[in-house]
Write a protein that holds these residues in place. Structure first.
Motif, mmCIF file in Angstrom:
data_model
loop_
_atom_site.group_PDB
_atom_site.id
_atom_site.type_symbol
_atom_site.label_atom_id
_atom_site.label_comp_id
_atom_site.label_asym_id
_atom_site.label_seq_id
_atom_site.Cartn_x
_atom_site.Cartn_y
_atom_site.Cartn_z
ATOM 1 N N ASP A 63 -63.830 18.335 -61.195
ATOM 2 C CA ASP A 63 -64.660 19.428 -60.683
ATOM 3 C C ASP A 63 -66.089 18.927 -60.494
ATOM 4 O OD1 ASP A 63 -65.229 22.072 -59.883
ATOM 5 O OD2 ASP A 63 -65.858 22.637 -61.896
ATOM 6 N N VAL A 64 -66.744 19.456 -59.467
ATOM 7 C CA VAL A 64 -68.142 19.141 -59.202
ATOM 8 C C VAL A 64 -68.852 20.430 -58.819
ATOM 9 C CG1 VAL A 64 -69.776 17.913 -57.720
ATOM 10 C CG2 VAL A 64 -67.599 16.841 -58.322
ATOM 11 N N GLU A 65 -70.007 20.632 -59.392
ATOM 12 C CA GLU A 65 -70.865 21.748 -59.017
ATOM 13 C C GLU A 65 -72.290 21.237 -58.935
ATOM 14 O OE1 GLU A 65 -70.405 24.833 -61.930
ATOM 15 O OE2 GLU A 65 -68.317 25.178 -61.393
ATOM 16 N N VAL A 66 -73.059 21.790 -58.040
ATOM 17 C CA VAL A 66 -74.494 21.558 -58.016
ATOM 18 C C VAL A 66 -75.105 22.908 -58.329
ATOM 19 C CG1 VAL A 66 -76.478 20.813 -56.658
ATOM 20 C CG2 VAL A 66 -74.243 19.748 -56.279
ATOM 21 N N GLU A 67 -75.920 22.931 -59.352
ATOM 22 C CA GLU A 67 -76.431 24.222 -59.803
ATOM 23 C C GLU A 67 -77.826 24.092 -60.376
ATOM 24 O OE1 GLU A 67 -74.525 24.312 -64.279
ATOM 25 O OE2 GLU A 67 -73.449 25.341 -62.699
ATOM 26 N N GLU A 76 -73.148 18.937 -61.994
ATOM 27 C CA GLU A 76 -72.276 19.113 -63.148
ATOM 28 C C GLU A 76 -70.909 18.610 -62.725
ATOM 29 O OE1 GLU A 76 -70.117 22.668 -65.632
ATOM 30 O OE2 GLU A 76 -72.051 23.104 -64.714
ATOM 31 N N ILE A 77 -70.422 17.574 -63.407
ATOM 32 C CA ILE A 77 -69.131 17.012 -63.026
ATOM 33 C C ILE A 77 -68.205 16.972 -64.238
ATOM 34 C CG2 ILE A 77 -70.091 15.655 -61.139
ATOM 35 C CD1 ILE A 77 -69.829 13.184 -62.854
ATOM 36 N N ASN A 85 -59.121 12.846 -72.180
ATOM 37 C CA ASN A 85 -60.226 13.755 -72.510
ATOM 38 C C ASN A 85 -60.907 14.236 -71.237
ATOM 39 O OD1 ASN A 85 -60.091 13.315 -75.405
ATOM 40 N ND2 ASN A 85 -60.960 11.307 -74.987
ATOM 41 N N VAL A 86 -61.311 15.504 -71.245
ATOM 42 C CA VAL A 86 -62.124 16.027 -70.149
ATOM 43 C C VAL A 86 -63.578 15.888 -70.565
ATOM 44 C CG1 VAL A 86 -62.719 18.041 -68.760
ATOM 45 C CG2 VAL A 86 -60.331 17.625 -69.390
ATOM 46 N N ARG A 87 -64.300 15.077 -69.814
ATOM 47 C CA ARG A 87 -65.709 14.827 -70.083
ATOM 48 C C ARG A 87 -66.531 15.575 -69.041
ATOM 49 N NH1 ARG A 87 -65.318 10.993 -73.724
ATOM 50 N NH2 ARG A 87 -67.358 10.052 -73.874
ATOM 51 N N GLU A 88 -67.557 16.231 -69.527
ATOM 52 C CA GLU A 88 -68.449 16.980 -68.642
ATOM 53 C C GLU A 88 -69.822 16.315 -68.685
ATOM 54 O OE1 GLU A 88 -69.095 21.592 -67.678
ATOM 55 O OE2 GLU A 88 -69.359 21.072 -69.790
ATOM 56 N N PHE A 89 -70.346 16.018 -67.497
ATOM 57 C CA PHE A 89 -71.640 15.364 -67.373
ATOM 58 C C PHE A 89 -72.584 16.241 -66.569
ATOM 59 C CE2 PHE A 89 -68.558 11.933 -67.701
ATOM 60 C CZ PHE A 89 -69.153 11.047 -68.586
ATOM 61 N N TYR A 90 -73.846 16.223 -66.957
ATOM 62 C CA TYR A 90 -74.912 16.832 -66.174
ATOM 63 C C TYR A 90 -75.806 15.680 -65.727
ATOM 64 C CZ TYR A 90 -73.467 21.335 -68.016
ATOM 65 O OH TYR A 90 -72.745 22.458 -68.322
ATOM 66 N N LEU A 91 -75.950 15.518 -64.402
ATOM 67 C CA LEU A 91 -76.713 14.414 -63.849
ATOM 68 C C LEU A 91 -77.947 14.902 -63.111
ATOM 69 C CD1 LEU A 91 -73.887 12.334 -62.116
ATOM 70 C CD2 LEU A 91 -74.776 12.060 -64.415
#
Length: 106
Positions: A63-67, A76-77, A85-91
């Motif tokens: 998933d990808v979001e720009v917010e 947010e990916i 594992n599901v890893r969530e990153f904020y770039l």
């Protein structure tokens, strides 16, 4: 206008203001908005940012979001890594810096 009616009006206005502030604190951008920001050079394409650190972003992109997150624009990916594992990153959308990383719980 009665005192009760005035209180209801103030309450309704306050509720609307709080809702507006909450909505602006975190808002997803749509595809057209993101493409416009990339064309204008205000943010970099996600593929370019992910290429800066390929080991960190290996796996399946879920998933990808720009917010706007707390008034700041972020990518947010979510990535499913090789360990499952599901890893969530904020770039940061300009530098590619990882602002936050989390492993999602089941």
């Amino acid at each position: 206008m009665s005192r009760f009616t005035r209180h209801l009006s103030v309450l309704a206005l306050s509720s609307g203001l709080l809702f507006s502030l909450a909505a602006s604190a975190s808002r997803d951008l749509d595809q057209d908005e993101v493409m416009q920001l990339v064309r204008e050079g205000k943010i970099r394409p996600l593929t370019e940012l992910m290429a800066l650190n390929p080991d960190r972003f290996s796996g399946h992109l879920l998933d990808v979001e720009v917010e706007y997150e707390n008034g700041r624009l972020v990518y947010e990916i979510e990535i499913l890594d090789d360990a499952g594992n599901v890893r969530e990153f904020y770039l940061d959308p300009v530098t590619g810096a990882i602002l936050k990383e989390e492993i999602e719980d089941d």
